[in-house]
Motif scaffolding. Structure first.
Motif, PDB file in Angstrom:
ATOM      1  N   THR A 151      -0.386  10.483   5.460  1.00 28.98           N
ATOM      2  CA  THR A 151       0.847  10.769   4.720  1.00 28.98           C
ATOM      3  C   THR A 151       1.298   9.587   3.874  1.00 28.98           C
ATOM      4  OG1 THR A 151       2.175  10.074   6.622  1.00 28.98           O
ATOM      5  CG2 THR A 151       1.659  12.435   6.432  1.00 28.98           C
ATOM      6  N   ALA A 152       0.596   8.466   3.957  1.00 30.01           N
ATOM      7  CA  ALA A 152       0.978   7.275   3.198  1.00 30.01           C
ATOM      8  C   ALA A 152      -0.246   6.673   2.527  1.00 30.01           C
ATOM      9  CB  ALA A 152       1.632   6.242   4.118  1.00 30.01           C
ATOM     10  N   ALA A 153      -0.014   5.736   1.631  1.00 26.45           N
ATOM     11  CA  ALA A 153      -1.120   5.027   0.992  1.00 26.45           C
ATOM     12  C   ALA A 153      -1.877   4.202   2.023  1.00 26.45           C
ATOM     13  CB  ALA A 153      -0.586   4.118  -0.119  1.00 26.45           C
ATOM     14  N   GLU A 154      -3.119   3.885   1.711  1.00 21.45           N
ATOM     15  CA  GLU A 154      -3.996   3.208   2.663  1.00 21.45           C
ATOM     16  C   GLU A 154      -3.511   1.812   3.041  1.00 21.45           C
ATOM     17  OE1 GLU A 154      -8.629   3.859   2.828  1.00 21.45           O
ATOM     18  OE2 GLU A 154      -8.186   2.197   1.480  1.00 21.45           O
ATOM     19  N   ASP A 155      -2.710   1.205   2.180  1.00 21.08           N
ATOM     20  CA  ASP A 155      -2.201  -0.138   2.483  1.00 21.08           C
ATOM     21  C   ASP A 155      -0.683  -0.162   2.673  1.00 21.08           C
ATOM     22  OD1 ASP A 155      -1.579   0.372  -0.127  1.00 21.08           O
ATOM     23  OD2 ASP A 155      -2.545  -1.418  -0.952  1.00 21.08           O
ATOM     24  N   GLU A 156      -0.112   0.989   2.999  1.00 13.08           N
ATOM     25  CA  GLU A 156       1.322   1.062   3.281  1.00 13.08           C
ATOM     26  C   GLU A 156       1.669   0.182   4.485  1.00 13.08           C
ATOM     27  OE1 GLU A 156       4.956   1.252   3.354  1.00 13.08           O
ATOM     28  OE2 GLU A 156       4.168   2.668   1.849  1.00 13.08           O
ATOM     29  N   LYS A 157       2.616  -0.742   4.291  1.00 12.19           N
ATOM     30  CA  LYS A 157       2.979  -1.673   5.361  1.00 12.19           C
ATOM     31  C   LYS A 157       4.010  -1.093   6.321  1.00 12.19           C
ATOM     32  CE  LYS A 157       3.766  -5.078   2.390  1.00 12.19           C
ATOM     33  NZ  LYS A 157       4.114  -6.430   1.876  1.00 12.19           N
ATOM     34  N   ASP A 158       4.812  -0.137   5.853  1.00  8.38           N
ATOM     35  CA  ASP A 158       5.798   0.514   6.712  1.00  8.38           C
ATOM     36  C   ASP A 158       5.089   1.594   7.523  1.00  8.38           C
ATOM     37  OD1 ASP A 158       7.848   1.833   7.952  1.00  8.38           O
ATOM     38  OD2 ASP A 158       9.023   2.193   6.127  1.00  8.38           O
ATOM     39  N   LEU A 159       4.716   1.260   8.741  1.00  7.73           N
ATOM     40  CA  LEU A 159       3.885   2.166   9.537  1.00  7.73           C
ATOM     41  C   LEU A 159       4.619   3.422   9.976  1.00  7.73           C
ATOM     42  CD1 LEU A 159       1.862  -0.377  11.729  1.00  7.73           C
ATOM     43  CD2 LEU A 159       1.271   0.642   9.524  1.00  7.73           C
ATOM     44  N   ASN A 195      -5.663  -7.132   4.102  1.00  7.12           N
ATOM     45  CA  ASN A 195      -6.657  -6.430   4.928  1.00  7.12           C
ATOM     46  C   ASN A 195      -6.140  -6.123   6.328  1.00  7.12           C
ATOM     47  OD1 ASN A 195      -9.033  -5.792   3.459  1.00  7.12           O
ATOM     48  ND2 ASN A 195      -9.575  -7.955   3.371  1.00  7.12           N
ATOM     49  N   LEU A 196      -5.336  -7.020   6.880  1.00  7.17           N
ATOM     50  CA  LEU A 196      -4.753  -6.749   8.195  1.00  7.17           C
ATOM     51  C   LEU A 196      -3.794  -5.571   8.109  1.00  7.17           C
ATOM     52  CD1 LEU A 196      -4.482  -7.474  11.156  1.00  7.17           C
ATOM     53  CD2 LEU A 196      -2.688  -9.116  10.535  1.00  7.17           C
ATOM     54  N   ASP A 197      -3.023  -5.500   7.034  1.00 10.04           N
ATOM     55  CA  ASP A 197      -2.122  -4.362   6.842  1.00 10.04           C
ATOM     56  C   ASP A 197      -2.904  -3.062   6.683  1.00 10.04           C
ATOM     57  OD1 ASP A 197       0.258  -5.767   7.062  1.00 10.04           O
ATOM     58  OD2 ASP A 197       0.379  -6.210   4.922  1.00 10.04           O
ATOM     59  N   ARG A 198      -4.017  -3.123   5.976  1.00 13.27           N
ATOM     60  CA  ARG A 198      -4.864  -1.936   5.843  1.00 13.27           C
ATOM     61  C   ARG A 198      -5.390  -1.489   7.205  1.00 13.27           C
ATOM     62  NH1 ARG A 198      -8.042  -4.768   0.865  1.00 13.27           N
ATOM     63  NH2 ARG A 198      -7.084  -3.685  -0.897  1.00 13.27           N
ATOM     64  N   ALA A 199      -5.812  -2.465   8.004  1.00 13.41           N
ATOM     65  CA  ALA A 199      -6.314  -2.146   9.338  1.00 13.41           C
ATOM     66  C   ALA A 199      -5.211  -1.535  10.203  1.00 13.41           C
ATOM     67  CB  ALA A 199      -6.872  -3.405   9.999  1.00 13.41           C
ATOM     68  N   LYS A 200      -4.031  -2.130  10.175  1.00 18.20           N
ATOM     69  CA  LYS A 200      -2.901  -1.598  10.938  1.00 18.20           C
ATOM     70  C   LYS A 200      -2.610  -0.157  10.531  1.00 18.20           C
ATOM     71  CE  LYS A 200      -0.423  -5.998  11.600  1.00 18.20           C
ATOM     72  NZ  LYS A 200       0.809  -6.750  11.242  1.00 18.20           N
ATOM     73  N   ASN A 201      -2.677   0.096   9.237  1.00 17.46           N
ATOM     74  CA  ASN A 201      -2.433   1.428   8.692  1.00 17.46           C
ATOM     75  C   ASN A 201      -3.412   2.442   9.290  1.00 17.46           C
ATOM     76  OD1 ASN A 201      -3.065   3.625   6.645  1.00 17.46           O
ATOM     77  ND2 ASN A 201      -1.324   2.694   5.602  1.00 17.46           N
ATOM     78  N   GLN A 202      -4.692   2.095   9.311  1.00 15.28           N
ATOM     79  CA  GLN A 202      -5.703   3.007   9.827  1.00 15.28           C
ATOM     80  C   GLN A 202      -5.597   3.192  11.344  1.00 15.28           C
ATOM     81  OE1 GLN A 202      -8.208   4.739   7.612  1.00 15.28           O
ATOM     82  NE2 GLN A 202      -6.328   4.193   6.532  1.00 15.28           N
TER      83      GLN A 202
END
Length: 356
Positions: free
Chosen positions: A259-267, A334-341
């Motif tokens: 539901t969010a972009a792949e690098d969205e920081k607001d989880l 990249n850490l934010d991307r990982a957290k997102n996934q």
């Protein structure tokens, strides 16, 4: 790129049309792609293939052409005009090669542009998800009788979980103490999921799940639609190679159902869209249910979780390696991307009992 230079390359191909203008299409992240308009009714897609990513470009182009020819053979009772709107068609250069090599370095190939077609960067409704599922299902169904060992591995070990864990384990040994600490929560998640995330790999290696032709880049922008959002065909077949259908199904779900972009920081914005999953799966099964084995069908839900995990692992690995692979805009991108996934995977797990 300057018009004269691109026109020169375009005219190396046997198309019998006069160059009029061109524009760059920026949806892809690897190759350079241009829409070439001509003075006639037929227009073209001219593509410079990134040979630093794809080491065997002639093999890659051969993959694409072999699969397109196989798909074309499925429409033996269809007019040439209608086939053009269902199958990618490639144009040879004047010495009969299907690619042009300029200056011994840059590889180019040319395709006929499919008129009145559109792509989507995101899925906005269940109807588009359903049509996208039908397109992938149709592609996999029509190539199910193609001998996948005729294709080269354009990116070796692309979805190989053992290989990705080897890369990850190496990054743990070389990572700075600071990055290890910031990633500690996710390092534990990876350890907890290691066995489960190797299930599909093991089934593939033991032959319990068959190796087939797979697309390997099934994001929504690689599905082509008409103006009424009816599916036309799958495009961008650079990564077509042998694999298992779970790679394609799972990666499509990963990209379509976030539901969010792949690098969205607001989880809090990152959720697994269950409605889109059900719509996509329905369309997918409409065109594949008769060609898939019982065990392939059984592991479709795990495919979604596995492909979300493998991208989380790759982002995390790159973060621990100080960002050597993916382009980043800031220090912890990249850490934010990982957290997102990982959050997307958590949401998927919470909803997995409602997937049917």
């Amino acid at each position: 790129m300057k018009a004269k230079k691109l026109q020169f390359i375009f005219d190396e191909f046997e198309h019998q049309h006069a160059y009029k203008s061109h524009s760059e299409l920026k949806s892809g992240h690897i190759n350079d792609t241009f829409l070439v308009k001509t003075g006639g009714e037929t227009h073209y897609i001219l593509q410079r293939i990134n040979h630093t990513i794809f080491k065997d470009v002639p093999g890659l182009v051969n993959n694409k052409v072999l699969v397109s020819n196989h798909l074309k053979s499925k429409y033996s009772n269809t007019s040439e005009e209608k086939i053009t709107n269902k199958v990618l068609r490639f144009v040879k250069i004047k010495n009969s090669n299907l690619y042009y090599l300029k200056d011994g370095e840059n590889y180019w190939n040319l395709m006929i542009f499919i008129d009145d077609s559109i792509t989507h960067e995101i899925v906005k409704n269940k109807e588009i998800a359903f049509e996208a599922g039908k397109l992938l299902g149709d592609f996999l169904n029509k190539t199910s009788d193609f001998e996948s060992d005729k294709l080269i591995d354009v990116i070796p070990n692309f979805h190989d979980m053992t290989f990705r864990f080897q890369q990850y384990n190496a990054s743990l040994k070389s990572a700075s103490k600071e990055r290890l600490e910031k990633a500690s929560k996710y390092i534990k998640i990876v350890a907890d999921l290691k066995d489960e995330m190797h299930i599909l790999q093991t089934l593939k290696e033991t032959g319990k799940i068959p190796t087939r032709v797979t697309h390997n880049d099934t994001k929504i922008s690689n599905s082509l639609f008409d103006e009424n959002n009816q599916g036309i065909c799958i495009i961008d077949t650079d990564t077509v190679m042998p694999g298992i259908i779970h790679y394609d199904f799972g990666d499509a779900i990963r990209t379509i159902c976030n539901t969010a972009a792949e690098d969205e920081k607001d989880l809090s914005k990152v959720e697994f869209n269950l409605a889109f999953y059900k719509a996509y799966k329905k369309g997918f099964l409409e065109n594949t249910v008769d060609s898939l084995s019982e065990i392939e069908l059984k592991y479709l839900p795990l495919a979604a979780k596995t492909m979300i995990f493998i991208m989380a692992l790759r982002f995390l690995t790159d973060y621990l390696n100080k960002d050597t692979y993916y382009k980043t805009d800031y220090l912890e991108h990249n850490l934010d991307r990982a957290k997102n996934q990982f959050k997307l995977m958590e949401s998927f797990t919470e909803k997995k009992y409602n997937l049917t």
